[in-house]
Design an enzyme around this catalytic site. Sequence first.
Site, PDB file in Angstrom:
ATOM      1  N   SER A 130     -12.340  -5.607  34.890  1.00 34.11           N
ATOM      2  CA  SER A 130     -12.807  -6.794  35.613  1.00 34.11           C
ATOM      3  C   SER A 130     -12.775  -8.076  34.790  1.00 34.11           C
ATOM      4  O   SER A 130     -12.570  -9.153  35.347  1.00 34.11           O
ATOM      5  CB  SER A 130     -14.197  -6.563  36.197  1.00 34.11           C
ATOM      6  OG  SER A 130     -15.082  -6.104  35.219  1.00 34.11           O
ATOM      7  N   HIS A 187     -17.204 -10.744  32.317  1.00 32.75           N
ATOM      8  CA  HIS A 187     -16.601 -11.447  33.453  1.00 32.75           C
ATOM      9  C   HIS A 187     -16.450 -12.929  33.141  1.00 32.75           C
ATOM     10  O   HIS A 187     -15.406 -13.524  33.399  1.00 32.75           O
ATOM     11  CB  HIS A 187     -17.441 -11.269  34.713  1.00 32.75           C
ATOM     12  CG  HIS A 187     -17.549  -9.849  35.172  1.00 32.75           C
ATOM     13  ND1 HIS A 187     -18.535  -9.431  36.026  1.00 32.75           N
ATOM     14  CD2 HIS A 187     -16.810  -8.746  34.899  1.00 32.75           C
ATOM     15  CE1 HIS A 187     -18.394  -8.138  36.261  1.00 32.75           C
ATOM     16  NE2 HIS A 187     -17.351  -7.697  35.580  1.00 32.75           N
TER      17      HIS A 187
END
Length: 192
Positions: A130, A187
């Site tokens: 991610s 992230h």
Amino acid sequence: MIARRRLRKKVSVTLILIFLNLIFFLVTYPSFLKAKSCEETLCKYVALTPYYVLHSYRLWTIITSMFVHAGFFHLFVNMISLFFLGSFLERLIGKKRFIFIYFASGILASLFFIAFSLLSDSKVPAVGASGAIFGLGGVLAILTPRLPVYIMFIPVPMPLWLAIFVMLVLLWIVSALHNLPIGNTAHLGGLI
């Protein structure tokens, strides 16, 4: 020679990355299921655990952790996101730039995770693609900011730049409300 060039043009880097993630998952996930902690299994050698990177010099985990996932849902969400964002960006900027951005984002995500872990628990492992995927989304948000997109579970189209920001904030809220170990700093690092 010409046939080889045509084959390179047809081969999708995004699909190769998805395939590598699936292979890593099939190899590593069974050992994760058997253990109570990451330190007892193969996870110790492929997940990004800041303590081990800083004290045992397991630098390769900065890369391997980008291909390891903590469960089927984790893998599914990341691979769906990689498929849609990755295949679009790969067509826009080309394979070489795409590979560079994917790995640069993933590495920066890992470095952010390591840096912020020094403020809390450096023995908490991180896995998943991610961080790199947020990097792809960030580049797309710069290249096509007004592109209308849908994000999971929200049936309203929004500009891509806003969708990336909303996903980042939603993940942060979900992890805080439910005390889930989501790598929000990774992230953010990938997005940057």
